[in-house]
Write a protein that holds these residues in place. Structure first.
Motif, PDB file in Angstrom:
ATOM      1  N   TYR A  12      64.455  58.374  11.073  1.00  0.00           N
ATOM      2  CA  TYR A  12      63.906  58.992   9.617  1.00  0.00           C
ATOM      3  C   TYR A  12      63.238  60.255  10.218  1.00  0.00           C
ATOM      4  O   TYR A  12      62.392  60.181  11.001  1.00  0.00           O
ATOM      5  CB  TYR A  12      62.990  58.042   9.066  1.00  0.00           C
ATOM      6  CG  TYR A  12      62.234  58.673   7.852  1.00  0.00           C
ATOM      7  CD1 TYR A  12      62.808  58.479   6.656  1.00  0.00           C
ATOM      8  CD2 TYR A  12      61.023  59.337   7.876  1.00  0.00           C
ATOM      9  CE1 TYR A  12      62.223  58.991   5.315  1.00  0.00           C
ATOM     10  CE2 TYR A  12      60.620  59.878   6.606  1.00  0.00           C
ATOM     11  CZ  TYR A  12      61.168  59.425   5.453  1.00  0.00           C
ATOM     12  OH  TYR A  12      60.570  60.172   4.241  1.00  0.00           O
ATOM     13  N   PHE A  14      60.788  63.240  10.680  1.00  0.00           N
ATOM     14  CA  PHE A  14      59.713  63.442  10.155  1.00  0.00           C
ATOM     15  C   PHE A  14      59.277  65.176  10.177  1.00  0.00           C
ATOM     16  O   PHE A  14      59.009  65.355  11.679  1.00  0.00           O
ATOM     17  CB  PHE A  14      58.551  62.642  10.851  1.00  0.00           C
ATOM     18  CG  PHE A  14      57.414  62.642   9.865  1.00  0.00           C
ATOM     19  CD1 PHE A  14      57.179  61.552   8.689  1.00  0.00           C
ATOM     20  CD2 PHE A  14      56.481  63.477  10.076  1.00  0.00           C
ATOM     21  CE1 PHE A  14      55.993  61.593   7.954  1.00  0.00           C
ATOM     22  CE2 PHE A  14      55.002  63.450   9.387  1.00  0.00           C
ATOM     23  CZ  PHE A  14      55.051  62.402   8.337  1.00  0.00           C
ATOM     24  N   HIS A  47      58.901  62.892   1.874  1.00  0.00           N
ATOM     25  CA  HIS A  47      57.536  62.701   2.869  1.00  0.00           C
ATOM     26  C   HIS A  47      56.733  63.766   2.889  1.00  0.00           C
ATOM     27  O   HIS A  47      57.126  64.799   2.791  1.00  0.00           O
ATOM     28  CB  HIS A  47      57.918  62.204   4.144  1.00  0.00           C
ATOM     29  CG  HIS A  47      58.260  63.160   5.290  1.00  0.00           C
ATOM     30  ND1 HIS A  47      57.405  64.075   5.685  1.00  0.00           N
ATOM     31  CD2 HIS A  47      59.543  63.508   5.702  1.00  0.00           C
ATOM     32  CE1 HIS A  47      58.037  64.779   6.650  1.00  0.00           C
ATOM     33  NE2 HIS A  47      59.279  64.498   6.578  1.00  0.00           N
ATOM     34  N   SER A  48      55.202  63.397   3.010  1.00  0.00           N
ATOM     35  CA  SER A  48      54.340  64.757   2.970  1.00  0.00           C
ATOM     36  C   SER A  48      54.050  64.941   4.272  1.00  0.00           C
ATOM     37  O   SER A  48      54.596  64.212   5.512  1.00  0.00           O
ATOM     38  CB  SER A  48      53.278  64.004   2.042  1.00  0.00           C
ATOM     39  OG  SER A  48      52.580  63.135   3.043  1.00  0.00           O
ATOM     40  N   CYS A  50      52.011  64.775   7.677  1.00  0.00           N
ATOM     41  CA  CYS A  50      51.299  63.614   8.261  1.00  0.00           C
ATOM     42  C   CYS A  50      49.711  63.916   8.239  1.00  0.00           C
ATOM     43  O   CYS A  50      48.798  63.208   8.338  1.00  0.00           O
ATOM     44  CB  CYS A  50      51.429  63.589   9.508  1.00  0.00           C
ATOM     45  SG  CYS A  50      50.830  64.341  10.826  1.00  0.00           S
ATOM     46  N   ASN A  69      49.761  58.548   4.789  1.00  0.00           N
ATOM     47  CA  ASN A  69      50.742  58.068   6.011  1.00  0.00           C
ATOM     48  C   ASN A  69      51.404  56.549   5.518  1.00  0.00           C
ATOM     49  O   ASN A  69      52.604  56.411   6.154  1.00  0.00           O
ATOM     50  CB  ASN A  69      50.275  58.104   7.232  1.00  0.00           C
ATOM     51  CG  ASN A  69      50.338  59.619   7.588  1.00  0.00           C
ATOM     52  OD1 ASN A  69      51.304  60.320   7.270  1.00  0.00           O
ATOM     53  ND2 ASN A  69      49.253  60.087   8.297  1.00  0.00           N
ATOM     54  N   ARG A  71      51.968  55.835   2.585  1.00  0.00           N
ATOM     55  CA  ARG A  71      53.164  56.267   1.831  1.00  0.00           C
ATOM     56  C   ARG A  71      54.437  56.604   2.676  1.00  0.00           C
ATOM     57  O   ARG A  71      55.465  56.259   2.061  1.00  0.00           O
ATOM     58  CB  ARG A  71      52.724  57.460   0.846  1.00  0.00           C
ATOM     59  CG  ARG A  71      53.858  57.966  -0.089  1.00  0.00           C
ATOM     60  CD  ARG A  71      53.570  58.975  -1.101  1.00  0.00           C
ATOM     61  NE  ARG A  71      54.470  59.651  -1.656  1.00  0.00           N
ATOM     62  CZ  ARG A  71      55.371  60.599  -1.112  1.00  0.00           C
ATOM     63  NH1 ARG A  71      54.874  61.099   0.107  1.00  0.00           N
ATOM     64  NH2 ARG A  71      56.489  60.951  -1.891  1.00  0.00           N
ATOM     65  N   ASN A  72      54.124  57.542   3.640  1.00  0.00           N
ATOM     66  CA  ASN A  72      55.116  57.831   4.440  1.00  0.00           C
ATOM     67  C   ASN A  72      55.881  56.759   5.062  1.00  0.00           C
ATOM     68  O   ASN A  72      57.083  56.734   5.008  1.00  0.00           O
ATOM     69  CB  ASN A  72      54.717  58.962   5.358  1.00  0.00           C
ATOM     70  CG  ASN A  72      54.349  60.187   4.829  1.00  0.00           C
ATOM     71  OD1 ASN A  72      54.852  60.601   3.959  1.00  0.00           O
ATOM     72  ND2 ASN A  72      53.515  60.887   5.462  1.00  0.00           N
ATOM     73  N   LEU A  75      58.324  55.116   2.604  1.00  0.00           N
ATOM     74  CA  LEU A  75      59.318  55.980   2.442  1.00  0.00           C
ATOM     75  C   LEU A  75      60.536  55.508   3.496  1.00  0.00           C
ATOM     76  O   LEU A  75      61.546  55.452   3.375  1.00  0.00           O
ATOM     77  CB  LEU A  75      59.141  57.223   2.286  1.00  0.00           C
ATOM     78  CG  LEU A  75      58.517  58.010   1.250  1.00  0.00           C
ATOM     79  CD1 LEU A  75      57.850  59.266   1.372  1.00  0.00           C
ATOM     80  CD2 LEU A  75      59.536  57.891   0.131  1.00  0.00           C
ATOM     81  N   ALA A  76      59.823  55.500   4.545  1.00  0.00           N
ATOM     82  CA  ALA A  76      60.788  55.464   5.921  1.00  0.00           C
ATOM     83  C   ALA A  76      61.373  53.879   6.087  1.00  0.00           C
ATOM     84  O   ALA A  76      62.169  53.565   7.033  1.00  0.00           O
ATOM     85  CB  ALA A  76      60.144  55.663   7.173  1.00  0.00           C
ATOM     86  N   ILE A  81      60.808  56.094  12.596  1.00  0.00           N
ATOM     87  CA  ILE A  81      60.420  57.333  12.306  1.00  0.00           C
ATOM     88  C   ILE A  81      60.178  58.243  13.505  1.00  0.00           C
ATOM     89  O   ILE A  81      59.776  57.730  14.379  1.00  0.00           O
ATOM     90  CB  ILE A  81      58.753  57.327  11.740  1.00  0.00           C
ATOM     91  CG1 ILE A  81      58.822  56.686  10.342  1.00  0.00           C
ATOM     92  CG2 ILE A  81      58.223  58.815  11.591  1.00  0.00           C
ATOM     93  CD1 ILE A  81      57.337  56.732   9.748  1.00  0.00           C
TER      94      ILE A  81
END
Ligand code: SF4
Ligand code: SF4
Lengths: 300, 188
Positions: A12, A14, A47-48, A50, A69, A71-72, A75-76, A81
């Motif tokens: 994933y 980043f 993703h936003s 970090c 994070n 949330r990140n 997503l992953a 990551i």
């Protein structure tokens, strides 16, 4: 030597705010290499940041950092990551550790996540993209179109890679990380030592925006030490360090040593056009190095 | 002389200060100070002294030097007791900002970074390089057209991304910021 278990596929990817704001070509060089060696990765636009840049500047609160994070991580889910910035690497690892160990923070963040319809999922493992390149060195050298014998390099590893989770350095030790050295040597470069190898680049986060005397005073020492080794290229692991070592050179210490993020060097070895990976966006001219590498200056 | 640890007058409950910084375990060996680039640069900044002040509960005296730290974590990598002055500094900075004791420049930067996160989900954006001129004439001439070069590479001129974060994802990001950033919703 790779001490941490590096997954072989299903990365994933980043993205990093400094990397994509200053050197979008670094992201292109990373994707070029992953594509060439056939490594599978997801480029998820959702993703936003970090928030590491703002977090270490001291202005993003811990709780916002943890929640964004979390949330990140969700997503992953199911993938590993792979960070393109050591600050993302250190920060995501720290967030995962705090959320795993601190039940108060975890409960609060899980509640916030629920309100946006997400479940907390701390399963993704976190790595830096240089660890992935290290684990894939055989694939990289098998596909290389150029070798860089006769090129002398110095390396600068990111503090947030080697000094926060210092036991997890994938090659060498926290005092002398050798991830970049191994990658450069595999491409034929020789790697020179220098006294201030472990000195920070002086990014300092809030100093980037508020007071640039701090980076200047640190880089003065760093550049003087690099000058003694007189390399053809400075190889970096962090977009922020790349920026500092590259942009400040002209005024702090006119050395004229090109600075390449390691994936840019690897992409060149695998046949990338320098123009397509944005090497003309670097502050210290890279064209003389490209000539030395036998690649030519690209389409300017 | 025997030092007795005092309870700090105004406790800051923060895992980075209580568990990670390890100030209670600090034995004042000075390895952090020896490797700290901020201590090398500034006469009034010594990570070892910060640990001592934390032990003694002198937190207010740290307010003015908190922003010296460059967040390199050389202190953490070198501490024989696994302490992290850099992490403790972050907890103190967060408390200083929340109580209005941070310098105005830091408060302004906080507002810029918060707005960037709200608008684009990123902390730093291409527009924030407002100081290109400081880097010398050659750097300016090489890099002033970088926004055009971004476009050539398939990136947005003003966004850190090739593909901006989609609106539905931005909605989640903004909701989390509203819930977790002190002061609640953004009003500017
Ligand atoms: S290195 Fe660790 S134990 Fe030594 S003075 Fe610094 S914080 Fe204290
Ligand atoms: S993190 Fe801060 S206190 Fe620690 S060594 Fe770096 S500048 Fe010094």
């Amino acid at each position: 030597m790779i001490s941490a278990a590096i997954p072989q596929d299903q990365y994933y990817l980043f993205k990093s705010c400094i990397m994509c704001s200053m050197y979008p070509g670094i992201e292109k060089s990373i994707r070029f290499v992953l594509d060439r060696i056939g490594a599978g990765y997801t480029d998820d636009p959702e993703h936003s940041s970090c928030t590491g840049f703002g977090y270490h500047a001291g202005v993003v609160p811990l709780r916002a950092n943890l929640a964004l994070n979390a949330r990140n991580f969700s997503l992953a889910s199911g993938r590993s990551i792979v960070c393109t910035c050591p600050t993302s690497y250190g920060n995501l690892k720290e967030c995962k550790e705090i959320l795993s160990k601190d039940s108060d923070q975890a409960e609060y963040v899980a509640g916030a996540m629920e309100k946006i319809g997400r479940k907390m999922d701390l399963s993704p493992s976190i790595h830096h993209i240089s660890d992935v390149f290290l684990a894939k060195l055989d694939d990289i050298t098998a596909k290389a179109l150029y070798r860089f014998d006769g090129i002398s390099a110095v390396t600068h590893h990111g503090c947030h890679y080697s000094k926060i989770f210092y036991r997890d350095v994938a090659s060498g030790t926290h005092e002398k990380p050798e991830v970049l050295d191994d990658i450069a040597k595999a491409l034929g470069c020789s790697v020179a030592d220098y006294g201030e190898r472990s000195l920070c680049c002086g990014m300092g986060f809030h100093y980037t925006m508020l007071d640039r005397e701090y980076p200047r005073s640190i880089l003065k020492r760093k550049f003087a030490s690099i000058q003694e080794a007189s390399p053809d290229v400075i190889i970096t692991q962090c977009p922020g360090c790349t920026f500092n070592l590259d942009y400040y050179q002209e005024t702090v210490s006119p050395l004229d040593i090109p600075v390449l993020y390691f994936s840019e060097l690897v992409a060149l070895a695998l046949g990338a056009d320098p123009y397509d990976i944005g090497l003309d966006m670097h502050a210290v001219p890279v064209e003389p190095l490209l000539e030395k590498l036998g690649i030519g200056g690209g389409r300017q | 002389m025997r030092i007795t640890l005092k309870e700090p007058r105004q406790a800051i409950k923060d895992v980075r200060l209580d568990s990670t910084s390890g100030y209670e375990k600090c034995m004042q060996c000075g390895r952090c100070t020896a490797s700290c680039p901020a201590a090398f640069t500034y006469d009034d900044y010594r990570p070892r002294d910060i640990m001592r002040d934390l032990q003694l509960g002198n937190r207010d005296s740290l307010t003015s030097i908190l922003w010296r730290c460059g967040q390199c974590y050389s202190c953490a990598a070198r501490c024989p007791r696994n302490n992290s002055v850099g992490a403790g500094i972050l907890a103190l900075r967060e408390a200083a900002l929340a109580s209005g004791k941070a310098p105005a420049s830091v408060k302004n930067m906080a507002a810029v970074i918060r707005k960037n996160l709200y608008d684009r989900g990123e902390t730093f954006l291409p527009k924030d390089l407002t100081f290109l001129g400081e880097f010398g004439p050659r750097t300016v001439s090489r890099c002033k057209d970088n926004p055009d070069k971004r476009e050539r590479l398939g990136f947005d001129r003003d966004d850190a991304r090739a593909r901006p974060i989609p609106e539905h994802a931005m909605g989640e990001i903004r909701a989390l910021l509203d819930m977790t950033w002190p002061g609640g919703k953004r009003h500017d």
